[in-house]
Design a protein around this motif. Structure first.
Motif, PDB file in Angstrom:
ATOM      1  N   LEU A 199     109.980  48.351  47.951  1.00 33.44           N
ATOM      2  CA  LEU A 199     109.950  46.911  47.558  1.00 33.44           C
ATOM      3  C   LEU A 199     109.289  46.155  48.463  1.00 33.44           C
ATOM      4  O   LEU A 199     108.573  45.253  48.380  1.00 33.44           O
ATOM      5  N   GLY A 200     109.539  46.269  49.941  1.00 41.75           N
ATOM      6  CA  GLY A 200     108.721  45.594  50.966  1.00 41.75           C
ATOM      7  C   GLY A 200     107.590  45.969  51.049  1.00 41.75           C
ATOM      8  O   GLY A 200     106.792  44.747  50.947  1.00 41.75           O
ATOM      9  N   ALA A 201     106.830  46.911  50.749  1.00 40.02           N
ATOM     10  CA  ALA A 201     105.590  47.154  50.566  1.00 40.02           C
ATOM     11  C   ALA A 201     104.967  46.426  49.369  1.00 40.02           C
ATOM     12  O   ALA A 201     103.623  45.844  49.527  1.00 40.02           O
ATOM     13  N   ARG A 247      91.123  52.415  50.856  1.00 40.48           N
ATOM     14  CA  ARG A 247      91.792  52.200  52.104  1.00 40.48           C
ATOM     15  C   ARG A 247      93.323  52.041  51.912  1.00 40.48           C
ATOM     16  O   ARG A 247      94.129  52.740  52.658  1.00 40.48           O
ATOM     17  N   PHE A 248      93.945  51.374  50.930  1.00 43.23           N
ATOM     18  CA  PHE A 248      95.328  51.164  50.640  1.00 43.23           C
ATOM     19  C   PHE A 248      95.969  52.587  50.418  1.00 43.23           C
ATOM     20  O   PHE A 248      97.076  52.822  50.755  1.00 43.23           O
ATOM     21  N   ARG A 249      95.088  53.528  49.791  1.00 44.71           N
ATOM     22  CA  ARG A 249      95.691  54.652  49.573  1.00 44.71           C
ATOM     23  C   ARG A 249      95.839  55.632  50.712  1.00 44.71           C
ATOM     24  O   ARG A 249      96.850  56.446  50.578  1.00 44.71           O
ATOM     25  N   THR A 250      95.204  55.373  51.778  1.00 42.04           N
ATOM     26  CA  THR A 250      95.436  55.906  53.192  1.00 42.04           C
ATOM     27  C   THR A 250      96.532  55.521  54.051  1.00 42.04           C
ATOM     28  O   THR A 250      96.958  56.076  55.004  1.00 42.04           O
ATOM     29  N   LEU A 251      97.231  54.252  53.717  1.00 44.71           N
ATOM     30  CA  LEU A 251      98.219  53.833  54.193  1.00 44.71           C
ATOM     31  C   LEU A 251      99.507  54.615  54.017  1.00 44.71           C
ATOM     32  O   LEU A 251      99.882  55.017  52.809  1.00 44.71           O
ATOM     33  N   PRO A 252     100.529  54.477  55.166  1.00 46.04           N
ATOM     34  CA  PRO A 252     101.788  55.300  55.083  1.00 46.04           C
ATOM     35  C   PRO A 252     102.798  54.474  54.191  1.00 46.04           C
ATOM     36  O   PRO A 252     103.916  54.259  54.763  1.00 46.04           O
ATOM     37  N   VAL A 253     102.559  54.064  53.015  1.00 45.94           N
ATOM     38  CA  VAL A 253     103.470  53.304  52.204  1.00 45.94           C
ATOM     39  C   VAL A 253     103.646  53.986  50.875  1.00 45.94           C
ATOM     40  O   VAL A 253     102.739  55.021  50.573  1.00 45.94           O
ATOM     41  N   TRP A 254     104.512  53.552  50.150  1.00 47.70           N
ATOM     42  CA  TRP A 254     104.734  53.704  48.717  1.00 47.70           C
ATOM     43  C   TRP A 254     103.213  53.592  48.154  1.00 47.70           C
ATOM     44  O   TRP A 254     102.833  52.487  48.169  1.00 47.70           O
ATOM     45  N   ARG A 255     102.799  54.364  47.444  1.00 45.27           N
ATOM     46  CA  ARG A 255     101.543  54.615  46.849  1.00 45.27           C
ATOM     47  C   ARG A 255     101.043  53.451  45.784  1.00 45.27           C
ATOM     48  O   ARG A 255     100.203  52.695  45.698  1.00 45.27           O
ATOM     49  N   PRO A 256     102.066  53.234  44.947  1.00 45.26           N
ATOM     50  CA  PRO A 256     101.950  52.419  43.847  1.00 45.26           C
ATOM     51  C   PRO A 256     102.217  50.730  44.363  1.00 45.26           C
ATOM     52  O   PRO A 256     101.961  49.758  43.449  1.00 45.26           O
ATOM     53  N   ALA A 257     102.498  50.554  45.608  1.00 43.30           N
ATOM     54  CA  ALA A 257     102.675  49.231  45.986  1.00 43.30           C
ATOM     55  C   ALA A 257     101.732  48.300  45.963  1.00 43.30           C
ATOM     56  O   ALA A 257     101.959  47.082  45.655  1.00 43.30           O
ATOM     57  N   ALA A 258     100.385  48.781  45.999  1.00 45.97           N
ATOM     58  CA  ALA A 258      99.237  47.984  45.763  1.00 45.97           C
ATOM     59  C   ALA A 258      98.974  47.529  44.501  1.00 45.97           C
ATOM     60  O   ALA A 258      98.866  46.239  44.447  1.00 45.97           O
ATOM     61  N   PHE A 275     102.239  52.189  29.538  1.00 41.05           N
ATOM     62  CA  PHE A 275     101.002  51.871  30.339  1.00 41.05           C
ATOM     63  C   PHE A 275     101.300  52.019  32.026  1.00 41.05           C
ATOM     64  O   PHE A 275     100.427  52.342  32.648  1.00 41.05           O
ATOM     65  N   GLY A 276     102.574  51.740  32.135  1.00 39.59           N
ATOM     66  CA  GLY A 276     102.977  51.979  33.778  1.00 39.59           C
ATOM     67  C   GLY A 276     102.900  53.349  34.050  1.00 39.59           C
ATOM     68  O   GLY A 276     102.199  53.754  35.038  1.00 39.59           O
ATOM     69  N   THR A 277     103.304  54.106  33.268  1.00 38.08           N
ATOM     70  CA  THR A 277     103.149  55.551  33.590  1.00 38.08           C
ATOM     71  C   THR A 277     101.863  56.151  33.335  1.00 38.08           C
ATOM     72  O   THR A 277     101.345  56.900  34.396  1.00 38.08           O
ATOM     73  N   LEU A 278     100.873  55.506  32.656  1.00 36.05           N
ATOM     74  CA  LEU A 278      99.536  55.902  32.282  1.00 36.05           C
ATOM     75  C   LEU A 278      98.792  55.689  33.797  1.00 36.05           C
ATOM     76  O   LEU A 278      97.857  56.187  34.315  1.00 36.05           O
ATOM     77  N   THR A 279      99.210  54.266  34.031  1.00 32.86           N
ATOM     78  CA  THR A 279      98.486  53.664  35.497  1.00 32.86           C
ATOM     79  C   THR A 279      98.743  54.514  36.416  1.00 32.86           C
ATOM     80  O   THR A 279      97.962  54.589  37.245  1.00 32.86           O
ATOM     81  N   MET A 280     100.079  54.860  36.640  1.00 35.79           N
ATOM     82  CA  MET A 280     100.439  55.622  37.918  1.00 35.79           C
ATOM     83  C   MET A 280      99.907  56.814  38.128  1.00 35.79           C
ATOM     84  O   MET A 280      99.300  57.463  39.232  1.00 35.79           O
ATOM     85  N   TYR A 281      99.722  57.535  36.854  1.00 35.77           N
ATOM     86  CA  TYR A 281      99.116  58.894  36.810  1.00 35.77           C
ATOM     87  C   TYR A 281      97.507  58.761  36.979  1.00 35.77           C
ATOM     88  O   TYR A 281      97.166  59.621  37.997  1.00 35.77           O
ATOM     89  N   LYS A 282      96.981  57.757  36.603  1.00 35.43           N
ATOM     90  CA  LYS A 282      95.560  57.660  36.851  1.00 35.43           C
ATOM     91  C   LYS A 282      95.272  57.249  38.258  1.00 35.43           C
ATOM     92  O   LYS A 282      94.185  57.782  38.902  1.00 35.43           O
ATOM     93  N   TYR A 283      95.920  56.321  38.768  1.00 35.68           N
ATOM     94  CA  TYR A 283      95.773  55.959  40.130  1.00 35.68           C
ATOM     95  C   TYR A 283      96.143  57.059  41.237  1.00 35.68           C
ATOM     96  O   TYR A 283      95.138  57.021  42.386  1.00 35.68           O
TER      97      TYR A 283
END
Length: 283
Positions: free
Chosen positions: A37-39, A122-133, A272-280
């Protein structure tokens, strides 16, 4: 003749110990990893800062809704009702829905633009929850939805719109609209990931949004339409949204439309949330 031999010393190389490196590089405890949530809220704040630095982004949630309200009220009001003011009582909740649902496509366009610029790599390399962006971007867009709804409401009140549901009814209507728009935004995040350019995202969005918004109960009652068209209008999620918002703003309730509205919202997030996370995660 004497020869002088000069011997050069090899430069000494200092090799720090592990304890010395630890003292310099990590003088304190390692920061705790931010929560999901914070991220997400941090990335949502980033979306708001983008609006601050590029205020032209608010054109679609200010000028566009005002133009829509004025144009349709005075262009069709006299033909479809006794007067533009009478038509406004029926029409304003619908145009509020249309304007807000139309701007949900900018979520996908903004995502596609950031991906093409390499920002999300760049966001994907950060040590945070990946879908946060992704989630944060949609959180930031919620403010745009609320702002657009308030602008339309303000113009409507100035033109003579009077909701019988009062402040509570208006707040409930905007709440339902924001819930649906948040869920519907996941459709465009998925398209923003799979399509190659922002123009492609906009083109596909228009192909989907125009039938959904215009073939609904926004402008006229479905009972005036041909039977084959009524079949589509009745299952259209925008129709259920307009019916729910229109009812609560009038101080009434439409349990059936509200139930279908929430069902559509949950379905959009799940599919679409599931498909988005899978693709991302695999992009």
């Amino acid at each position: 003749m004497s020869e002088t031999t000069t011997t050069e010393r090899a430069p000494s190389v200092y090799v720090p110990s592990a304890e010395a490196l630890a003292t310099v590089l990590a003088p304190g405890a390692r920061p705790r990893r931010p929560s999901a949530l914070g991220a997400s809220l941090t990335f949502g704040w980033r979306a708001l800062l983008k609006i601050k630095h590029v205020p032209e982004q608010l054109f679609d949630v200010t000028a566009f809704p005002i133009i829509m309200v004025l144009m349709f009220t005075y262009l069709f009001g006299g033909a479809l009702a006794d007067s533009p003011r009478d038509y406004l009582q029926f029409f304003l909740p619908g145009i509020m829905v249309t304007s807000v649902v139309m701007i949900t496509m900018y979520t996908g366009i903004g995502l596609n633009t950031d991906i093409e610029k390499g920002i999300f790599d760049r966001f994907r390399t950060l040590p945070v929850w990946r879908p946060a962006a992704l989630v944060g971007m949609i959180f930031g867009d919620v403010l745009r939805y609320i702002l657009a709804a308030l602008v339309i409401l303000g113009v409507g009140l100035a033109l003579g719109f009077r909701p019988d549901g009062g402040v509570a009814g208006v707040a409930a209507g905007i709440g339902l609209l924001v819930v649906f728009s948040f869920a519907f935004s996941w459709v465009w995040t998925f398209f923003g990931l799979i399509l190659r350019s922002e123009k492609s995202v906009m083109g596909v969005s228009m192909m989907v949004l125009f039938p959904l918004t215009f073939l609904s109960n926004v402008f006229v009652e479905p009972s005036t339409m041909p039977g084959w068209l009524q079949a589509f209008v009745k299952v259209n999620p925008v129709t259920q949204l307009v019916a729910s918002v229109r009812a609560v703003m009038a101080g009434e309730s439409d349990p059936s439309a509200t139930m279908w509205l929430l069902a559509w919202s949950v379905g959009f997030v799940l599919v679409f949330g599931t498909l988005t996370m899978y693709k991302y995660n695999r992009r």
